[in-house]
Write an enzyme that holds these catalytic residues in place. Structure first.
Site, PDB file in Angstrom:
ATOM      1  N   THR A   1      14.939   0.567   2.768  1.00 11.76           N
ATOM      2  CA  THR A   1      15.677  -0.681   2.542  1.00 11.76           C
ATOM      3  C   THR A   1      14.851  -1.618   1.671  1.00 11.76           C
ATOM      4  OG1 THR A   1      16.768  -0.445   4.661  1.00 11.76           O
ATOM      5  CG2 THR A   1      16.763  -2.646   3.713  1.00 11.76           C
TER       6      THR A   1
ATOM      7  N   CYS B   1     -10.528  -2.926  -5.790  1.00 12.33           N
ATOM      8  CA  CYS B   1     -10.925  -1.861  -4.868  1.00 12.33           C
ATOM      9  C   CYS B   1     -12.285  -1.283  -5.214  1.00 12.33           C
ATOM     10  CB  CYS B   1      -9.870  -0.778  -4.790  1.00 12.33           C
ATOM     11  SG  CYS B   1      -8.845  -0.609  -6.221  1.00 12.33           S
TER      12      CYS B   1
END
Lengths: 84, 395
Positions: free
Chosen positions: B238, B326
């Site tokens: 969704t 990162c």
């Protein structure tokens, strides 16, 4: 199942790799834009379409013409003629 | 203490207007866009409006946009989705050596699990990919090339149109990770001309957790999140409606602001670069000196560790980065800086400042006050720096 050597289409719904039940939803919309007698080609890799599309045609009064023969490709080509 | 945030490539605040537009979709308009009743249909309509806004920002059509959860997911869908859909034609990919991990690791996944061959294309000292070199690496089995538009680590913007034309001429699909450029500089998919393009929310002032993939016309993609018919059967799950509303609103706002934004950012950046080079000796400005993101300034400060400098700056309320968000935590030498040919001891001193419209001139002045003594202090107890200075004195 009827196999077709060649079939000329007026429009194509390319649903290859798009998940079920897109093979029913998009053709339903596309066929609205076609004139009576015109042919819609449906490209799909979903095996269930071989049953679903003829059943949908029978239920909705459209003519299922058959499945195109194309061993080169790894998806199906199904053809519908718009009757109304 | 003054706080100066200069790490906008890692995270950005959500714009006030964007947040206000999003809020009703958390509690008031919460219907599922796939539902058949009016509460769902209304949301579906809102979703499609946002798709139009995002498409308009990059000169695409509404049908050519898939919403994703991030730029990384968009990159995964582009690389794996397009490569797997075209594997009958061949199993060779080309990506540049300075791509984001979501491109590099998606390519490595295909190499490991799907028998693809991957070429990691070298770059020049500025991080640019040479179109002639790209041409040489194309083979009849090449199905996809992916080259980042702008680098969040070194700021360089590629000559993307030249690279894309090489691929289009050869009938090879071309993807670009434009996470760093969409919302910073004009990006137009037809003139570039790319087949696939990834973008993400935070770069536009939209929230984290939302991105989008542009795919040309009816290009086939194998879904990477298997689920229902969301996103026209191309991506299950969704849709994150509030975040997508944020992305659509941010896209609409930024479209009219790009010129003024670029002028503001490049003025501050130039001030920062000139000031830093004047005040701190032995600093390497990384990436292309001119062809770069307007709000991006990246350096290697010799004789120190970037992480130590970040720590000292953060104690003065200044927040920056050493490279990609990162990579900086892993304390590894940046593969991007290595690809540029920068020596590992120099690359250790990497520091990256990324500006936004919220930054003003006094932020840059504050940085220029605080940074030189911090570097000097770190160098004073750096054996590497002492050795280097002794060598210079000896010479």
């Amino acid at each position: 199942m009827r196999f077709l050597k060649e079939c000329k289409a007026d429009a194509t719904a390319d649903l290859v790799y798009r998940v079920c039940p897109m093979h029913l939803l998009e053709p339903r919309e596309l066929i609205k834009d076609l004139k009576q007698g015109q042919v819609l080609e449906i490209l799909t890799d979903y095996d269930g379409a071989l049953e679903d599309i003829p059943a949908w045609c029978a239920k909705n009064g459209q003519e299922f013409l058959g499945v195109g023969e194309d061993e080169e490709e790894d998806f199906y080509k199904l053809y519908i003629r718009k009757l109304h | 203490m003054k706080r100066v945030y200069l790490d906008h490539a890692a995270a950005t605040p959500v714009r006030r207007e964007v947040l206000e537009a999003m809020l009703p979709y958390f509690s008031e308009f919460y219907g599922n866009p796939a539902a058949v009743y009016d509460l769902g249909a209304e949301i579906k309509e809102v979703l499609e409006e946002q798709r139009t806004q995002v498409a308009r920002l990059i000169g695409a059509r509404r049908e050519e946009i898939v919403f994703t959860s991030s730029g990384a997911e968009a990159n995964n869908l582009a690389i794996k989705g397009a490569a797997l859909a075209n594997q009958k034609k061949g199993r060779h990919l080309i990506v540049s050596a300075i791509e984001h991990h979501s491109v590099l690791n998606a390519a490595r996944y295909l190499e490991k699990f799907h028998d693809f061959e991957v070429t990691f294309l070298p770059v020049d000292q500025y991080g640019l990919v040479d179109p002639q070199r790209l041409q040489k690496f194309l083979t009849p089995a090449t199905v996809l090339v992916s080259i980042q538009h702008g680098s969040n680590e070194i700021g360089t913007i590629q000559n993307l149109a030249e690279l894309a034309v090489v691929c289009r001429t050869q009938g090879v699909l071309f993807h670009t990770d434009a996470v760093a450029t969409v919302g910073q500089v004009p990006v137009e998919v037809q003139t570039l001309p790319v087949d696939l393009l990834s973008l993400s929310g935070p770069a536009l002032g939209a929230p984290k957790g939302v991105g989008a993939l542009y795919f040309r016309d009816k290009l086939r993609l194998v879904p990477q999140i298997h689920g229902g018919i969301q996103e026209n059967g191309r991506r299950g799950g969704t849709e994150n409606v509030p975040a997508i509303v944020g992305l659509g609103q941010a896209a609409a706002l930024v479209q009219g602001e790009l010129d003024a934004k670029a002028r503001h950012l490049s003025r501050l950046r130039d001030l920062l670069v000139a000031g830093l080079q004047e005040r701190v000796p032995q600093v390497l400005y990384t990436g292309h000196p001119v062809q770069r993101l307007p709000g991006h300034a990246s350096f290697c400060v010799e004789g120190i560790e970037g992480e130590a400098l970040l720590f000292m700056l953060s104690r003065q309320g200044i927040y920056a980065n050493t490279g990609s968000a990162c990579a900086s935590k892993a304390l590894k030498t940046s593969p991007v800086l290595t690809a540029l040919g920068i020596a590992p001891d120099v690359a250790q001193g990497s520091v990256v400042f990324t500006l936004s419209q919220d930054n003003q001139e006094d932020d840059v002045h504050y940085l220029l006050e605080q940074l030189p003594p911090a570097v000097e202090r770190l160098r004073s107890f750096s054996p590497v720096w002492r050795k280097k200075m002794a060598a210079v004195a000896g010479a």
